[in-house]
Design a protein around this motif. Sequence first.
Motif, PDB file in Angstrom:
ATOM      1  N   UNK A 351      70.193 -84.044 -69.221  1.00  0.00           N
ATOM      2  CA  UNK A 351      69.061 -84.176 -68.332  1.00  0.00           C
ATOM      3  C   UNK A 351      69.231 -83.360 -67.055  1.00  0.00           C
ATOM      4  N   UNK A 352      70.453 -82.938 -66.780  1.00  0.00           N
ATOM      5  CA  UNK A 352      70.637 -82.029 -65.660  1.00  0.00           C
ATOM      6  C   UNK A 352      69.910 -80.713 -65.912  1.00  0.00           C
ATOM      7  N   UNK A 353      69.741 -80.381 -67.191  1.00  0.00           N
ATOM      8  CA  UNK A 353      69.045 -79.145 -67.540  1.00  0.00           C
ATOM      9  C   UNK A 353      67.548 -79.242 -67.251  1.00  0.00           C
ATOM     10  N   UNK A 354      67.067 -80.474 -67.039  1.00  0.00           N
ATOM     11  CA  UNK A 354      65.641 -80.650 -66.817  1.00  0.00           C
ATOM     12  C   UNK A 354      65.238 -80.342 -65.380  1.00  0.00           C
ATOM     13  N   UNK A 355      66.192 -79.989 -64.555  1.00  0.00           N
ATOM     14  CA  UNK A 355      65.859 -79.599 -63.192  1.00  0.00           C
ATOM     15  C   UNK A 355      65.350 -78.163 -63.241  1.00  0.00           C
ATOM     16  N   UNK A 356      64.050 -77.988 -63.087  1.00  0.00           N
ATOM     17  CA  UNK A 356      63.437 -76.671 -63.263  1.00  0.00           C
ATOM     18  C   UNK A 356      63.549 -75.889 -61.949  1.00  0.00           C
ATOM     19  N   UNK A 357      64.743 -75.425 -61.693  1.00  0.00           N
ATOM     20  CA  UNK A 357      65.012 -74.698 -60.462  1.00  0.00           C
ATOM     21  C   UNK A 357      64.292 -73.354 -60.461  1.00  0.00           C
ATOM     22  N   UNK A 358      63.601 -73.065 -59.364  1.00  0.00           N
ATOM     23  CA  UNK A 358      62.896 -71.792 -59.183  1.00  0.00           C
ATOM     24  C   UNK A 358      61.761 -71.601 -60.181  1.00  0.00           C
ATOM     25  N   UNK A 359      61.268 -72.679 -60.765  1.00  0.00           N
ATOM     26  CA  UNK A 359      60.123 -72.606 -61.673  1.00  0.00           C
ATOM     27  C   UNK A 359      58.912 -73.161 -60.954  1.00  0.00           C
ATOM     28  N   UNK A 360      57.868 -72.348 -60.839  1.00  0.00           N
ATOM     29  CA  UNK A 360      56.606 -72.795 -60.246  1.00  0.00           C
ATOM     30  C   UNK A 360      55.455 -72.294 -61.116  1.00  0.00           C
ATOM     31  N   UNK A 361      54.727 -73.226 -61.685  1.00  0.00           N
ATOM     32  CA  UNK A 361      53.600 -72.873 -62.554  1.00  0.00           C
ATOM     33  C   UNK A 361      52.315 -73.084 -61.757  1.00  0.00           C
ATOM     34  N   UNK A 362      51.965 -72.090 -60.952  1.00  0.00           N
ATOM     35  CA  UNK A 362      50.860 -72.210 -60.004  1.00  0.00           C
ATOM     36  C   UNK A 362      49.495 -72.250 -60.660  1.00  0.00           C
ATOM     37  N   UNK A 363      49.408 -71.874 -61.936  1.00  0.00           N
ATOM     38  CA  UNK A 363      48.103 -71.812 -62.597  1.00  0.00           C
ATOM     39  C   UNK A 363      47.976 -72.809 -63.748  1.00  0.00           C
ATOM     40  N   UNK A 364      49.005 -73.588 -63.991  1.00  0.00           N
ATOM     41  CA  UNK A 364      48.972 -74.511 -65.130  1.00  0.00           C
ATOM     42  C   UNK A 364      47.975 -75.636 -64.859  1.00  0.00           C
ATOM     43  N   UNK A 365      46.904 -75.672 -65.648  1.00  0.00           N
ATOM     44  CA  UNK A 365      45.872 -76.693 -65.476  1.00  0.00           C
ATOM     45  C   UNK A 365      45.919 -77.788 -66.519  1.00  0.00           C
ATOM     46  N   UNK A 366      46.610 -77.556 -67.659  1.00  0.00           N
ATOM     47  CA  UNK A 366      46.649 -78.554 -68.727  1.00  0.00           C
ATOM     48  C   UNK A 366      48.068 -78.685 -69.257  1.00  0.00           C
ATOM     49  N   UNK A 367      48.569 -79.916 -69.260  1.00  0.00           N
ATOM     50  CA  UNK A 367      49.876 -80.234 -69.825  1.00  0.00           C
ATOM     51  C   UNK A 367      49.688 -81.321 -70.870  1.00  0.00           C
ATOM     52  N   UNK A 368      50.146 -81.058 -72.090  1.00  0.00           N
ATOM     53  CA  UNK A 368      50.059 -82.036 -73.177  1.00  0.00           C
ATOM     54  C   UNK A 368      51.468 -82.357 -73.644  1.00  0.00           C
TER      55      UNK A 368
END
Length: 434
Positions: A351-368
């Motif tokens: 679960x340490x891998x789940x830290x999304x360092x330096x990830x920014x999804x500025x346009x993501x409008x839908x997550x399923x």
Amino acid sequence: MSSQKSIKLERCDETTGEDRISELHPDLKHLILKDLTVKEIARTSVLSTQWRHIFRNHPYLIFDHTAYYYSRNNQYMNNRTVDEFLKTIKRILSTHTGLLDQFVLYVVHKQKSTNTLSLVDQVMSIVPTTITKLRVNIQFNERYAVTITQFPELTYLEIYCCSLKYHPTTTFLKLTRLHLYALSVPHNLFQPLSRIAPNLERLSFWCCDWPDGDTVTIDAPRLKEFVMNNCRLRHCSFSETTSLSSVTLHLKHQLNNNSDGFCHVLPKLTSLEILNMTSTIGVLAPCLKPIEFSECKPWALKKLNLRGLRLTQASTFMPELILLLKRAKNLEELWIEDYSTESDELHHDNFDKFIFKDVTLDRLGRLSLVLLGESHHGLQLLRSIRPCLPVLMNLNIGYSTTTLDSTEQERVVVDCVSEFCSASPNVKLTYFRI
């Protein structure tokens, strides 16, 4: 007055015997019949004298699995009944007088007699050479060889469980869609595609095999969609595929872990679907590692679908997934399916891998997020990715039926989602069952 007029009109219709159905344009009649079975289309001959021969020039003859099993009321198909089915098709084709646009043939039988094989050859030999759409699924105790050389007008070709024969000089100038299922791909199919089918737009391989050690280069200038699902192939690369925008992958890891053929394709894709992340990541890894410190512009990817994940095995693929999300800054839609179960061993360091360092999804409008297993590891992923989604508008949570059977599981899911939504008040939440 209006009621009296309507009565008079009805009487007039009755007295004149007007046949409004027969007045329909022939193209409209065929459009009405298009979605019916062959048996139902044949029955329309009793509607009127003008409909009696409509079946003889119907442009769509679909002898699929429905027609095959219905031909004997779902009774066991022995050699005799299979032969009768093929004789019926042969008779219909022999009396067909119109322009045939689409032909579908489905014959699946464990045994084949010499007579059955001969009948299949006869049926295929009288299919008009002007056919534009052809789908063939013929399965005996050995592969049947389908010859397609005589159909130069094809725009759509779908072959199941057969071997494919054609002369290497044959060209299909109008072919835009080619789908191959469970067959050995002939060597000369890619020599080259740009000459054999220069206008090909969609190419699909499902459960296909290539000769050991084979290397394939796909050079289809107009190719837009490429699917390779559960295939064994040592190396695949692309050339002149400037129009390619959608790729679906499920490749055998042990044969493709050194393949770098997708490196220059990934940045220009708008849609990427990975059907088995654990195995297919071996193909993507060589393409992703060089981009960690790359200065090139963000990828064009807008839709990413990750299926077949087991989040308990996150250490296997999570570093590559993070690299992928770093480059896919234009991502608008993300699907993740978790197949983890409670019996899977979970290592806390995963679960340490789940830290999304330096990830920014500025346009993501839908997550399923689809939870097909019985665990809640996907919810941990949901908590970890929340800070990366500043403009998320739609959150879809999917359950398998077994997941909903447990009240405790549902409570944990609802609590986690409520926590997510409280931090993102503009999100529209939707639950759906799988």
